[in-house]
Motif scaffolding. Sequence first.
Motif: not given
Length: 621
Positions: A581-598
Motif C-alpha cells: 500500500k505504498q508508492i515510491f517517488v523520487c525528485d530532482l531535489g534529491g529525495s526518495v519518498y514512500a507515499v501511503d496509497v490510502e
Amino acid sequence: MVWSAPYIGSRPVTILGGGVLGRRIACSYVAGGFNVHIRDPSPQARDDALKYIDDNKEFYTTFCPNGKPAPYGTYTASADIETAVKDAWLVIEAVPEKIELKIDTFGQLDKYAPKDCILGSNSSSFRSGLMLDLVSDERRKMVCNVHYTMPPMVRTVELMTDGYTHQEIFPFLSDVLRLCGMLPATARKESTGFIFNRIWAAVKREILTTLAEGVSDAAEIDALWAHMFQTSVVPCQMMDRVGLDTVAFIEDNYINERKLDGSLTVDWLRNHYITQGKLGLKTPEQGGLYPPSTVVAAAGTTTAEKQMPPIFVLDVGLGANSPAYPSLAAISTNGKILRLDAPNQPPKALVTGLPLPDGIDVDPSANRMYWTNMGADVTAKDGSLMSATLDGTDKKVLLGDGILTTPKQLVLVKDQESGTEKLYFCDREGCSVHRCNVDGSEHEVLVQNPGGVGDLMDWCVGITVDLKQRKLYWTQKGPAKSNLGRIFRANMDYDFLAAGETASNRSDIEVVFDKLPEPIDLEMESETGVLYWTDRGEHPRGCSLNCAKVSGNGEGDMKEVKILARRFHEPIGLKLDLARKQIFVCDLGGSVYAVDVETGKKTVVHRDEGSYTGLVTLPGV
C-alpha cells in the motif's frame, strides 16, 4: 610537558559498547582504514555489531576523502575490557548514559589502557570532567569528550576538554575524524551539552512543554518542522528513536545543573510515557510520542519504512555531487545508478560516469537492469539504452550511435500473450515512443510526432503499458510550468502495415488528459485500471503524485484526477508497491519518498544532495 601523538600502526581503536551508536562509531573507523575492537558483555550485541560493519562499511566509505581507502581496517569484538583496550591508541566509551557507570568505566581505562592512549567519552550530556573520580592526575590530560551524533546520516562529532586535556589532542583527533568522513567541531571550553546539543536540548524542552500543555501532538509538530526546515530529521521522531528514557536521563542532567523546573518536561514524560513502558524505538509495541502503529520500529525507520524493498535510483548528476561544475562535459558524465537497501542509509553506487541517466527497470530473474541515458549533446543524438547485471558489472550498450536523441523513462514488459520481453521507452527531443527486445534487437518506433528538438509540445517523456487492456500510455509534458501537459494512449499491438499507416500518422492515438501542469513518469495498475503519474509542474496541481481510473473494464472510462500527494521538489520517477500500500517517488531535489496509497502521507526514505530521475524497486524482496 609537550604532548606527542600516539603511534598507531596496527593498534586498534576500541569502542566500549556495541549498541546502535557504538557499532556506527566502529564502522566509521573501519571505513577510514583503522583497525577496530568492540567490547560489549552481550554476545548478541557483539554479533550484531560485527554484522552491521559487514553490511555497511562500504556505505561509510562514501563520505571518506577521495572514497575508499585501501584497505578497510580489521574489526573484532570481545567481552573483556582488559583484553579490548590493552593495545589501543584510542578508546571511546559508548556505554549507557549513567554517570556512575561512566566513572567506573574510566577508572578501568586508567588501569588497563596504554599510557599514550587517548580516552574519549561519547556521552551526549555529561562533561568528561565529571567522570574523573577514579582517574589519575596524569591520565586526565588524555581524557576528552568525543561525542558522535548518529553516523552516517548525521556525521558531526563534537570534541571537548575535561578541563585538563592536552590541547594538541583536538587538531590531531579532528584530522583522524575527517579521514573517516566525519565533521568534527571543538568546543572552546567545558559546557554541559557541548555546542549543538545545548541548542537541541532547548528545542526538546519546549516541545515537551507544548505536548504537556496539550497545545499540539507529535505528528503535527514534526510536520510543521519538516515543512519549515525542509528536512526529514524531525524532533519527536528523533526522541522516539533515541528512547524516551534516554531523553529523560539527559534532561535530568540539565535540570540538576541549572535548577530548571521539570514539571512540564521530564516529570510529565515519566508520568505519561516512561512509567507506562512507552519508550519509542525500544518498545515498538507500546509506542512512544508516536502511537504503536507509527512509532519508529528500527533506527531511522518508521513502520512503513521498515517495509522498504531495495530501490535502484538514478542520480542524473546535476546535484551538488558534481564538483564545482567545471564544465558541461563534467556534469554530463556525473550520472550514477545507486542502490538503497535501508531507509536513510548511504546508497551503494553500482554504476558511475553516466551521461544523464533517466529511466530504469530491472529483471531479477535475468539478473539484469536496463536504463536510458539522455546523453551530453542533443544535436549529436548521443542518447543510449544500456544494460548491466544487478551489481553494475557486464555493462552493455543496447542502442546508441546516433539512433536516439534523449531517451527518457523506461519500462520492461513481459508479455505472456505474445511470449515476448520488450523494453518500452520515450525519446524526448526525438518526439517519439520506442520499443525493442532486451538485447536491443527488433527496435521499433511506435509513435513519431512531427515536431523537432525545439517543439516542446511534441516531446515524449513517461511511459507505461496496460497489458490487460493492451494499451500503451505516454506523457507529453509541454513547456515547463505551462499547464499544457497531456497523457496519450494507443493500442500496443497496432499493425501499421494492415492499417496502411506509420508511426507518424497512426489513427488510434487518443488524448486521455490535457491541460496538466507538467506530467512526467507513469505507471499502470492493470487489475484496477488506475493510472498513476508524477507531475513536476507548478503548485498547487503540480509537484504532485496523481492517479485516475482510466479503464472501466466495460463500464467506460472514469477520468476524475485525484492528487495523492503534493509538495515534492520536481518529482520524476515513481514505482508502485501496492502489496504494501505504498508508492515510491523520487525528485530532482534529491529525495526518495514512500507515499501511503490510502492517506497520501509522504515519508522520506532517503535524502541527500543528488538529483534523482528514475527509480525501480527490486520485486519479491
